[in-house]
Design an enzyme around this catalytic site. Structure first.
Site, PDB file in Angstrom:
ATOM      1  N   ARG A 172       0.859  -1.178   0.000  1.00  0.00           N
ATOM      2  CA  ARG A 172       0.000   0.000   0.000  1.00  0.00           C
ATOM      3  C   ARG A 172       0.895   1.227   0.000  1.00  0.00           C
ATOM      4  NH1 ARG A 172      -3.368   1.421   4.218  1.00  0.00           N
ATOM      5  NH2 ARG A 172      -1.560   1.285   5.561  1.00  0.00           N
ATOM      6  N   ARG A 176      -3.725  10.485   1.622  1.00  0.00           N
ATOM      7  CA  ARG A 176      -4.668  11.072   2.575  1.00  0.00           C
ATOM      8  C   ARG A 176      -5.273  12.303   1.913  1.00  0.00           C
ATOM      9  NH1 ARG A 176      -1.609  12.261   7.977  1.00  0.00           N
ATOM     10  NH2 ARG A 176      -1.784  10.044   8.418  1.00  0.00           N
ATOM     11  N   ARG A 249      19.024  -5.455   7.005  1.00  0.00           N
ATOM     12  CA  ARG A 249      19.520  -4.244   6.352  1.00  0.00           C
ATOM     13  C   ARG A 249      20.139  -3.411   7.466  1.00  0.00           C
ATOM     14  NH1 ARG A 249      21.146  -3.009   1.650  1.00  0.00           N
ATOM     15  NH2 ARG A 249      20.375  -0.860   1.558  1.00  0.00           N
ATOM     16  N   ARG A 280      17.878  10.182   4.863  1.00  0.00           N
ATOM     17  CA  ARG A 280      17.221  11.167   5.728  1.00  0.00           C
ATOM     18  C   ARG A 280      18.269  12.020   6.438  1.00  0.00           C
ATOM     19  NH1 ARG A 280      12.922   8.526   9.748  1.00  0.00           N
ATOM     20  NH2 ARG A 280      14.741   7.587  10.730  1.00  0.00           N
ATOM     21  N   GLU A 300      21.523   9.646   7.469  1.00  0.00           N
ATOM     22  CA  GLU A 300      21.340   8.178   7.508  1.00  0.00           C
ATOM     23  C   GLU A 300      21.645   7.567   6.150  1.00  0.00           C
ATOM     24  OE1 GLU A 300      17.597   7.845  10.568  1.00  0.00           O
ATOM     25  OE2 GLU A 300      17.504   6.681   8.723  1.00  0.00           O
ATOM     26  N   TYR A 348      10.572  -6.912  13.077  1.00  0.00           N
ATOM     27  CA  TYR A 348      10.582  -5.467  13.310  1.00  0.00           C
ATOM     28  C   TYR A 348       9.472  -5.131  14.298  1.00  0.00           C
ATOM     29  CZ  TYR A 348      10.432  -0.538  13.174  1.00  0.00           C
ATOM     30  OH  TYR A 348      10.447   0.768  13.593  1.00  0.00           O
ATOM     31  N   ASP A 350       7.944  -1.905  16.522  1.00  0.00           N
ATOM     32  CA  ASP A 350       7.974  -0.530  16.987  1.00  0.00           C
ATOM     33  C   ASP A 350       8.092  -0.570  18.510  1.00  0.00           C
ATOM     34  OD1 ASP A 350       8.007   1.373  14.948  1.00  0.00           O
ATOM     35  OD2 ASP A 350       5.879   1.112  14.506  1.00  0.00           O
TER      36      ASP A 350
HETATM   37  C1  LIG Z   1      16.514   2.914  12.566  1.00  0.00           C
HETATM   38  C2  LIG Z   1      15.350   2.552  13.450  1.00  0.00           C
HETATM   39  C3  LIG Z   1      14.411   3.536  13.746  1.00  0.00           C
HETATM   40  C4  LIG Z   1      13.324   3.210  14.573  1.00  0.00           C
HETATM   41  N1  LIG Z   1      12.397   4.174  14.841  1.00  0.00           N
HETATM   42  C5  LIG Z   1      11.342   3.885  15.603  1.00  0.00           C
HETATM   43  C6  LIG Z   1      10.321   4.861  15.847  1.00  0.00           C
HETATM   44  O1  LIG Z   1      10.379   6.002  15.357  1.00  0.00           O
HETATM   45  N2  LIG Z   1       9.259   4.497  16.625  1.00  0.00           N
HETATM   46  C7  LIG Z   1       9.151   3.261  17.190  1.00  0.00           C
HETATM   47  O2  LIG Z   1       8.175   2.980  17.891  1.00  0.00           O
HETATM   48  N3  LIG Z   1      10.109   2.319  16.982  1.00  0.00           N
HETATM   49  C8  LIG Z   1      11.197   2.584  16.220  1.00  0.00           C
HETATM   50  N4  LIG Z   1      12.176   1.639  16.020  1.00  0.00           N
HETATM   51  C9  LIG Z   1      12.073   0.336  16.728  1.00  0.00           C
HETATM   52  C10 LIG Z   1      12.793   0.335  18.119  1.00  0.00           C
HETATM   53  O3  LIG Z   1      14.147   0.628  17.941  1.00  0.00           O
HETATM   54  C11 LIG Z   1      12.607  -1.056  18.773  1.00  0.00           C
HETATM   55  O4  LIG Z   1      11.248  -1.288  19.027  1.00  0.00           O
HETATM   56  C12 LIG Z   1      13.361  -1.244  20.104  1.00  0.00           C
HETATM   57  O5  LIG Z   1      14.647  -0.710  20.101  1.00  0.00           O
HETATM   58  C13 LIG Z   1      13.453  -2.745  20.414  1.00  0.00           C
HETATM   59  O6  LIG Z   1      14.041  -2.965  21.689  1.00  0.00           O
HETATM   60  P1  LIG Z   1      14.735  -4.364  22.030  1.00  0.00           P
HETATM   61  O7  LIG Z   1      14.991  -4.334  23.489  1.00  0.00           O
HETATM   62  O8  LIG Z   1      13.960  -5.460  21.452  1.00  0.00           O
HETATM   63  O9  LIG Z   1      16.106  -4.362  21.187  1.00  0.00           O
HETATM   64  P2  LIG Z   1      17.470  -3.568  21.375  1.00  0.00           P
HETATM   65  O10 LIG Z   1      17.201  -2.139  21.643  1.00  0.00           O
HETATM   66  O11 LIG Z   1      18.306  -3.889  20.198  1.00  0.00           O
HETATM   67  O12 LIG Z   1      18.128  -4.201  22.676  1.00  0.00           O
HETATM   68  C14 LIG Z   1      18.813  -5.424  22.679  1.00  0.00           C
HETATM   69  C15 LIG Z   1      20.054  -5.263  23.536  1.00  0.00           C
HETATM   70  O13 LIG Z   1      20.655  -6.550  23.696  1.00  0.00           O
HETATM   71  C16 LIG Z   1      22.054  -6.371  23.749  1.00  0.00           C
HETATM   72  N5  LIG Z   1      22.707  -7.647  23.431  1.00  0.00           N
HETATM   73  C17 LIG Z   1      22.586  -8.355  22.279  1.00  0.00           C
HETATM   74  N6  LIG Z   1      23.334  -9.481  22.352  1.00  0.00           N
HETATM   75  C18 LIG Z   1      23.940  -9.462  23.563  1.00  0.00           C
HETATM   76  C19 LIG Z   1      24.837 -10.342  24.224  1.00  0.00           C
HETATM   77  N7  LIG Z   1      25.277 -11.462  23.639  1.00  0.00           N
HETATM   78  N8  LIG Z   1      25.255 -10.027  25.476  1.00  0.00           N
HETATM   79  C20 LIG Z   1      24.840  -8.885  26.082  1.00  0.00           C
HETATM   80  N9  LIG Z   1      23.984  -8.028  25.504  1.00  0.00           N
HETATM   81  C21 LIG Z   1      23.535  -8.300  24.257  1.00  0.00           C
HETATM   82  C22 LIG Z   1      22.302  -5.289  22.706  1.00  0.00           C
HETATM   83  O14 LIG Z   1      23.551  -4.661  22.922  1.00  0.00           O
HETATM   84  C23 LIG Z   1      21.109  -4.364  22.904  1.00  0.00           C
HETATM   85  O15 LIG Z   1      21.426  -3.293  23.783  1.00  0.00           O
HETATM   86  C24 LIG Z   1      13.215   1.912  15.128  1.00  0.00           C
HETATM   87  C25 LIG Z   1      14.162   0.928  14.801  1.00  0.00           C
HETATM   88  C26 LIG Z   1      15.196   1.240  13.946  1.00  0.00           C
HETATM   89  C27 LIG Z   1      16.162   0.160  13.559  1.00  0.00           C
END
Ligand SMILES: Cc1cc2nc3c(=O)[nH]c(=O)nc-3n(C[C@H](O)[C@H](O)[C@H](O)COP(=O)(O)OP(=O)(O)OC[C@H]3O[C@@H](n4cnc5c(N)ncnc54)[C@H](O)[C@@H]3O)c2cc1C
Length: 366
Positions: A172, A176, A249, A280, A300, A348, A350
């Site tokens: 999609r 709007r 990616r 961006r 970026e 992915y 949010d």
């Molecule tokens: C570029 C980008 C932009 C985004 N923008 C938005 C947005 O505008 N709005 C929104 O709602 N969401 C956004 N998101 C999504 C958001 O980033 C995620 O929802 C969130 O960060 C996920 O949290 P997490 O704890 O799952 O992962 P992470 O934040 O990746 O945390 C995982 C942690 O585990 C640690 N780890 C991994 N392996 C090991 C190991 N072996 N030993 C010790 N530590 C380890 C890592 O270092 C990391 O700190 C975006 C994502 C990206 C990629």
């Protein structure tokens, strides 16, 4: 019996929410992260008095009231509304595609005129069975919107020409027919005042956190420490890539401090022509209506991901989905380990999805 009830691998949003819930239930937790800071990818660091989103711009938005109330316990949110603009060869267009965009493109004023124009555009290039992303996008919005606002940006994102990309990538392209530049349709939106790191710090209050600790390098030492492990790192890495590597990616960020008050007048500007190598430019101070004398901007650049690079976006195509299923099979058999978060579940998420998933995981496992 381990020394802790839970060992949480990863001090990102998933790990922090789980730790907060476990603490509330009277359980003991140890959180380890291999990075030098908490908050994972939502980490913000202060530069020139500005909260800089170190791993890409993060805007909190949700329609889930429970999640919104939950985060508001740990931070006060401002009224930031995401309204990115697109820069195509110096021409500025509003995003998402709305009446402001259509007025700028064609001079149309009413929604009826805009609809007629889009239909006329679609008819001029009608494709019955789109064979690639280019044909698909043109059949959805017509050639003008496609060439100025979709083509170059998408090609940079995927590192491939639109004619080489499969049509299913774009299902999609929302249009709007109002003069509303708000990117998200969600009921709640904002940026935590003072940054995401402060919010995660509050979630982790009273919890033991060890930074610069790679769980996989000290597995034998850590495994005995807790009854249950909550693992939020990469699932394929946990299993030693035994079935091969899941693909992502990646992104490269170039950040600089500029000696001026206001560089681009908006937090997010998308560069939609192919020839500009970045997708961006983020000007961080605008997320918090900053008035500091300097400004910080980040460009970026989408990147091919190689093992060891920061994994940003999972490639949820057929090949990787099949591969993930194999790892998921192993994960389900891994007795006292729960896999969560964007890397543990190769999905992915949010931020609101991450919180929802962490709360559900906490309900199931605490
Ligand atoms: C570029 C980008 C932009 C985004 N923008 C938005 C947005 O505008 N709005 C929104 O709602 N969401 C956004 N998101 C999504 C958001 O980033 C995620 O929802 C969130 O960060 C996920 O949290 P997490 O704890 O799952 O992962 P992470 O934040 O990746 O945390 C995982 C942690 O585990 C640690 N780890 C991994 N392996 C090991 C190991 N072996 N030993 C010790 N530590 C380890 C890592 O270092 C990391 O700190 C975006 C994502 C990206 C990629």
């Amino acid at each position: 019996m381990g020394k802790y009830d839970f060992l949480i691998v990863g001090a990102g949003l998933f790990g922090a929410v789980f730790a907060q819930e476990a603490g509330k239930a009277g359980k003991s937790c140890l959180v380890v992260d291999r990075r030098s800071h908490i908050a994972g990818n939502i980490y913000t660091k202060e530069m020139e008095g500005i909260q800089v989103h170190a791993y890409g711009a993060h805007i909190f938005h949700t329609s889930n009231k429970e999640v919104w109330d939950y985060v508001n316990q740990f931070a006060e949110f401002n009224r930031y509304t995401n309204a990115p603009v697109a820069n195509y060869k110096g021409e500025i267009y509003n995003m998402p595609f709305n009446m402001n965009t259509f007025h700028k493109l064609w001079g149309v004023v009413t929604p009826r005129e805009a609809r007629e124009k889009i239909e006329e555009q679609k008819r001029s290039c009608a494709v019955e069975h789109p064979k690639n992303l280019e044909e698909q996008a043109i059949s959805l919005v017509g050639p003008d919107v496609y060439h100025k606002l979709v083509k170059g940006y998408t090609e940079k994102q995927w590192g491939k020409r639109a004619t080489e990309l499969p049509s299913f990538i774009i299902k999609r392209l929302p249009v709007r027919f109002t003069y509303d530049n708000n990117y998200f349709d969600d009921s709640f939106q904002g940026i935590p005042i003072g940054g995401y790191t402060k919010m995660v710090e509050r979630m982790l209050e009273g919890v033991e956190v060890r930074l610069n600790e790679n769980f996989l390098e000290k597995r034998s030492q850590y495994e005995g420490l807790a009854d249950t492990i909550v693992y939020t790192g990469m699932v394929d890495e946990y299993f030693g890539y035994c079935f091969g590597e899941l693909e992502y990616r990646s992104l490269r960020f170039e950040t600089e401090v500029l000696d001026e008050v206001n560089y681009q007048g908006n937090a997010v500007v998308n560069y939609t022509e192919y020839e500009v190598p970045y997708t961006r430019v983020i000007e961080h101070k605008h997320f918090e209506y900053g008035t500091q004398p300097k400004t910080v901007v980040t460009r970026e650049y989408p990147q091919v991901w190689n093992k060891g690079d920061e994994p940003y976006y999972p490639m949820n195509d057929g090949k990787n989905t099949e591969l993930y299923k194999k790892y998921q099979g192993l994960a389900e058999k891994e007795g006292n380990v729960v896999f969560g978060g964007r890397l543990g579940q190769y999905r992915y998420f949010d931020m609101d999805d991450t919180i929802e998933a962490a709360l559900a995981c906490a309900r199931e496992n605490i």
